[in-house]
Design a protein around this motif. Structure first.
Motif, mmCIF file in Angstrom:
data_model
loop_
_atom_site.group_PDB
_atom_site.id
_atom_site.type_symbol
_atom_site.label_atom_id
_atom_site.label_comp_id
_atom_site.label_asym_id
_atom_site.label_seq_id
_atom_site.Cartn_x
_atom_site.Cartn_y
_atom_site.Cartn_z
ATOM 1 N N VAL A 60 0.821 -1.210 0.000
ATOM 2 C CA VAL A 60 0.000 0.000 0.000
ATOM 3 C C VAL A 60 0.860 1.268 0.000
ATOM 4 N N TYR A 61 1.937 1.287 0.775
ATOM 5 C CA TYR A 61 2.799 2.474 0.803
ATOM 6 C C TYR A 61 3.621 2.587 -0.473
ATOM 7 N N GLU A 62 4.036 1.454 -1.008
ATOM 8 C CA GLU A 62 4.774 1.470 -2.270
ATOM 9 C C GLU A 62 3.901 2.031 -3.393
ATOM 10 N N GLU A 63 2.616 1.715 -3.372
ATOM 11 C CA GLU A 63 1.699 2.275 -4.364
ATOM 12 C C GLU A 63 1.435 3.752 -4.089
ATOM 13 N N GLN A 64 1.325 4.104 -2.823
ATOM 14 C CA GLN A 64 1.050 5.496 -2.455
ATOM 15 C C GLN A 64 2.167 6.432 -2.919
ATOM 16 N N TYR A 65 3.398 5.947 -2.873
ATOM 17 C CA TYR A 65 4.547 6.781 -3.246
ATOM 18 C C TYR A 65 5.166 6.313 -4.560
ATOM 19 N N ALA A 168 9.281 3.518 11.798
ATOM 20 C CA ALA A 168 8.996 4.279 13.021
ATOM 21 C C ALA A 168 9.948 5.439 13.322
ATOM 22 N N VAL A 169 10.913 5.720 12.481
ATOM 23 C CA VAL A 169 11.855 6.804 12.784
ATOM 24 C C VAL A 169 11.994 7.758 11.600
ATOM 25 N N ARG A 170 12.476 8.955 11.915
ATOM 26 C CA ARG A 170 12.961 9.882 10.898
ATOM 27 C C ARG A 170 14.458 10.026 11.132
ATOM 28 N N ILE A 171 15.232 9.810 10.113
ATOM 29 C CA ILE A 171 16.687 9.757 10.244
ATOM 30 C C ILE A 171 17.263 11.143 10.020
ATOM 31 N N PRO A 172 17.935 11.713 11.018
ATOM 32 C CA PRO A 172 18.536 13.035 10.821
ATOM 33 C C PRO A 172 19.722 12.959 9.864
ATOM 34 N N GLY A 173 20.011 14.089 9.212
ATOM 35 C CA GLY A 173 21.167 14.155 8.330
ATOM 36 C C GLY A 173 20.967 13.495 6.988
ATOM 37 N N ILE A 174 19.721 13.320 6.575
ATOM 38 C CA ILE A 174 19.395 12.686 5.291
ATOM 39 C C ILE A 174 18.568 13.671 4.464
ATOM 40 N N SER A 175 18.987 13.897 3.232
ATOM 41 C CA SER A 175 18.266 14.840 2.372
ATOM 42 C C SER A 175 17.148 14.174 1.573
ATOM 43 N N VAL A 176 17.160 12.848 1.503
ATOM 44 C CA VAL A 176 16.142 12.112 0.752
ATOM 45 C C VAL A 176 14.801 12.217 1.493
ATOM 46 N N GLN A 178 11.544 11.251 3.436
ATOM 47 C CA GLN A 178 11.349 10.117 4.328
ATOM 48 C C GLN A 178 9.890 10.006 4.760
ATOM 49 N N VAL A 179 9.450 8.791 4.953
ATOM 50 C CA VAL A 179 8.133 8.511 5.525
ATOM 51 C C VAL A 179 8.340 7.568 6.700
ATOM 52 N N SER A 180 7.925 7.994 7.882
ATOM 53 C CA SER A 180 8.032 7.161 9.068
ATOM 54 C C SER A 180 6.732 6.397 9.252
ATOM 55 N N ILE A 181 6.824 5.069 9.352
ATOM 56 C CA ILE A 181 5.638 4.215 9.445
ATOM 57 C C ILE A 181 5.741 3.381 10.721
ATOM 58 N N ILE A 182 4.824 3.603 11.642
ATOM 59 C CA ILE A 182 4.812 2.830 12.878
ATOM 60 C C ILE A 182 4.545 1.356 12.545
ATOM 61 N N ASP A 185 7.613 -2.543 9.515
ATOM 62 C CA ASP A 185 8.126 -3.839 9.037
ATOM 63 C C ASP A 185 7.011 -4.850 8.824
ATOM 64 N N ALA A 186 5.828 -4.583 9.378
ATOM 65 C CA ALA A 186 4.675 -5.453 9.156
ATOM 66 C C ALA A 186 3.640 -4.816 8.232
ATOM 67 N N LYS A 187 3.955 -3.617 7.708
ATOM 68 C CA LYS A 187 2.998 -2.892 6.877
ATOM 69 C C LYS A 187 3.523 -2.577 5.479
ATOM 70 N N SER A 188 4.821 -2.686 5.288
ATOM 71 C CA SER A 188 5.447 -2.339 4.009
ATOM 72 C C SER A 188 6.358 -3.461 3.562
ATOM 73 N N ILE A 189 6.231 -3.864 2.311
ATOM 74 C CA ILE A 189 7.051 -4.961 1.804
ATOM 75 C C ILE A 189 8.534 -4.588 1.783
ATOM 76 N N THR A 190 8.845 -3.321 1.507
ATOM 77 C CA THR A 190 10.259 -2.933 1.447
ATOM 78 C C THR A 190 10.865 -2.815 2.848
ATOM 79 N N ILE A 191 10.090 -2.302 3.807
ATOM 80 C CA ILE A 191 10.609 -2.261 5.179
ATOM 81 C C ILE A 191 10.745 -3.677 5.727
ATOM 82 N N GLY A 192 9.774 -4.528 5.424
ATOM 83 C CA GLY A 192 9.885 -5.923 5.844
ATOM 84 C C GLY A 192 11.124 -6.591 5.280
#
Length: 253
Positions: A60-65, A168-176, A178-182, A185-192
């Protein structure tokens, strides 16, 4: 006419793709044993259909973005243990990737994680891991060390990610972006996928450390504070891979 034992062997050897043909071929057989095998084949097919539906929901998130090129999942393993590094995984999967059984690595058996690690690393557009040592964790704290490991993993990717989906986090020092998803790892295939790569990598490291420091049970506890690990720590003292800032409640450092 084939015997029930022969038909059973055919079912055991059948790929998932062959199940519909198996069902069509033997559904008219009136023998009770064959009917049971047909029902078993139907259950396998139903389970596969459910897994396909679950994987679609994980996209779902991969499709959203989807407007972004190179969607990257990022996750870490090892924030809580008393010993060993924290390891971050970063994975870019092909846009239409549908690797079955990807999930939060904690929900999978060790055998399934190892199987999926092989599939993920072969099919990924890019993947990488980053590390923060126990010394670095003690120096800058576990949260900042985790961010460092994540930045290292992301920085190794080629091609570079267009957007990060983080657990679940936002990584400081990154220009790309970011989407933080609580519980990502159980909601996104790429995070999983990233969680599996990180978990397998770290578990392998801890099994190697177990060969060097066999008294602490690292192959089983992976550095977490099990009772036997704490007892060994109190009996033998710390090792170079123990996090001094984490073991102060158990021994004097």
């Amino acid at each position: 006419m084939r015997s029930i034992n022969e038909i059973h062997k055919i079912l055991q050897a059948a790929s998932v793709e062959a199940l519909p043909e198996f069902i069509d071929t033997y559904s008219s057989d009136e023998r009770a044993g064959v009917r049971k095998l047909v029902e078993l084949a139907k259950k396998r097919l139903t389970a596969l259909e459910k897994e396909h539906a679950r994987i679609e929901a994980l996209r779902v998130y991969e499709e959203q973005y989807a407007e972004y090129d190179c969607i990257c999942g990022v996750d870490e393993v090892g924030r809580g243990p008393l010993a060993g590094p924290v390891v971050a995984g970063a994975v870019i999967l092909p846009r239409e990737c549908r690797i079955l059984y990807i999930n939060d690595s904690k929900q999978l058996s060790e055998k399934k994680r190892e199987e999926l690690y092989s599939v993920i690393t072969k099919q990924a557009v890019a993947w990488a891991v980053g590390y923060a040592s126990p010394e670095r964790i003690d120096e800058i704290n576990i949260l900042q060390a985790t961010y460092e490991a994540m930045r290292e993993a992301i920085g190794k990717l080629n091609p570079a990610p267009g957007i990060l989906l983080n657990d679940a986090v936002r990584i400081p020092g990154i220009s790309v972006p970011q989407v933080s998803i609580i519980k990502g790892d159980a909601k996104s295939i790429t995070i999983g996928a990233a969680s599996i790569v990180a978990k397998v990598t770290r578990d392998r490291m801890m099994r190697d450390y177990d060969q060097i420091y066999p008294a602490y049970g690292f192959a089983e506890n992976k550095g977490y504070g099990s009772q036997s690990h704490i007892e060994a720590l109190q009996k033998y003292g710390s090792t170079p891979i123990h996090r001094k800032s984490f073991i102060r409640n158990f021994i004097v450092t």
